[in-house]
Design an enzyme around this catalytic site. Structure first.
Site: not given
Ligand code: EPZ
Length: 438
Positions: A31-32, A126, A131, A314, A406
């Site tokens: 995903k990232n 998230c 952040r 994560d 997601r």
């Protein structure tokens, strides 16, 4: 053609726990990495074909944004996408798309790099505490850009981007990625110091070099980028998702099962593998897979999340779920985010004995968890609740699963194929449609 996939805010996972996971699971693209590489296609001057793209809603949003600004986007098969960036004309990413995820801010770096202008709303994603994006903005300014933040929108522009030396005040994946994207076409040499070293940083650098960029040092804390003016198209395959793989490894260990996780790069999993072995799981490594054999009981451990190659943040909630059933007291320190314990209250509803003080959670191992209705706060918190539900006695109903969808491709289907008793109950009434590009 666009097919609307209904992602209802009311959908639930229903798990009947106590089943040992057995068999094998194939890991999807990272995903990232995908949410960085897809926006980076804007920099190419010709068609790019990207393989091993995970079917997750963050990717769907990315493709919608590309389509919105003028790219031609087609799915060649379920995980291969053809993107033609030649006719992109817009440099504004609308709020209603950007709000869904954090990685929308990568469009700042790519659009600035290609068109010297970008307008993107402040990112969503998230809720893990504070952040900020100060390091991103510091990089853009260092390269010669000016920015404003008004009404929640970041607008950024430059007459010319000029290579420079940038030292990150803290290790940040997102700002390292945005700095790479913003400097690949700049005049001269850019040196990034104290850079993040995650596998998806290396994957993005490899993608950019495949279209003609000149990047060396990705994966170390010093990355050198020499600007290049013209880029070609490419055919690129995204790396496997280390966090998805780690999630299934922990699920296998927690349910005392026997699962082979296929299509992985063992080196990317080293911090997870070593921690699982330390608490008592048996892990057999092969070239592109790992086999996880669960134990009847697990030892306590202490754990602190760190930037790569440390234990990944994560994976913190998922590992906490396992430790709730370990023998003794474990201490878990969150070294990256201010508040990544929003899942703890939900685990307590299942009987877990966890106390949190700031960035430290103290977990007293117990004999058994019991199923309960729980709610997902964020993506990895959701994964932790699924793992807990798989181990618990009785039924666990998990709400707000849109957070999970997601970032995990077909998670309920993959778990059912491993023998889990999990179903998705859909509530099509209240629908927040996420468009799928076909
Ligand atoms: C990326 O988030 C990932 N998201 C996160 O994964 C991951 O947890 C995180 O990196 C760390 O590995 C994506 O790649 C889309 P950071 P990012 O910038 O880039 C502070 C998941 O579950 N910081 O490395 O936002 C920040 O507040 C998600 O897949 C600043 O202070 O993380 C945090 O404390 C969750 N100023 C720390 O740095 C900045 O300008 C690390 O953040 C930027 C960050």
């Amino acid at each position: 053609m666009i097919i609307y996939t209904e992602v209802s805010e009311l959908d639930k996972f229903i798990i009947n726990g106590g089943k040992r996971l057995r068999g094998s699971v194939n890991i999807s693209g990272a995903k990232n990495a995908a949410v960085a590489i897809i926006p980076a296609v804007i920099l190419a001057d010709d068609v790019c074909v990207i393989e091993n793209v995970p079917q997750i809603n963050d990717v769907t949003i990315d493709l919608q944004i590309l389509r919105h600004i003028g790219a031609d986007v087609r799915l060649l098969d379920k995980s291969t996408i053809r993107i033609d960036p030649k006719h992109i004309k817009d440099t504004v990413v609308p709020y209603e798309l950007a709000r869904h995820m954090r990685a929308s801010y990568y469009f700042l770096g790519t659009l600035l790099s290609k068109f010297n202008h970008a307008k993107v709303s402040m990112p969503g994603g998230c809720d893990l505490g504070d952040r900020p994006i100060d390091q991103h903005l510091k990089c853009f300014k260092a390269l010669g850009a000016e920015y404003t933040i008004e009404h929640g929108i970041v607008e950024i522009s430059a007459d010319k981007l000029i290579g420079t030396q940038i030292y990150f005040d803290k290790v940040t994946v997102g700002a390292t990625i945005n700095a790479m994207l913003a400097s690949v076409k700049a005049d001269g040499l850019t040196i990034l110091e104290n850079a993040a070293k995650e596998p998806h940083i290396v994957d993005l650098a490899n993608f950019l070099n495949s279209i003609g960029a000149n990047i060396i040092g990705a994966g170390t804390d010093v990355i050198k980028i020499r600007g290049v003016k013209r880029f070609k198209g490419t055919h690129y395959t995204i790396i496997p998702d280390q966090i998805e793989a780690g999630t299934y490894m922990i699920a296998a260990a927690a349910t005392k099962g026997d699962v082979t996780v296929n299509g992985i790069i063992p080196k990317h999993l080293e911090p997870i593998t070593s921690k699982l072995r330390k608490v008592g799981a048996i892990i057999e490594e092969r070239d592109e897979s790992v086999r996880v054999i669960g134990s009847d009981s697990y030892e306590r451990t202490n754990l602190k999340t760190m930037p790569h190659p440390g234990f990944p943040t994560d994976m913190q909630p998922q590992f906490a779920a396992l430790l709730t059933l370990a023998k003794g007291t474990s201490i878990l320190t969150e070294g990256i985010f201010d508040n990544r314990f929003r899942y703890v209250d939900e685990l307590r509803r299942m009987g877990a004995d966890i106390s949190v003080d700031g960035k430290v959670a103290v977990i007293e191992g117990i004999e058994r968890l019991t199923g309960a209705p729980v709610k997902v706060a964020d993506l990895r918190a959701g994964a932790a609740l699924i793992i807990a539900g798989l181990c618990a006695d009785g039924i666990t109903e998990i709400e707000e699963i849109q957070h999970i969808e997601r970032g995990y491709e077909n998670m309920d289907k993959k778990l059912r194929e491993l023998g889990a008793d999990i179903v998705k109950r859909k509530f099509p009434d209240a629908v927040d449609s996420i468009a799928k590009i076909v």
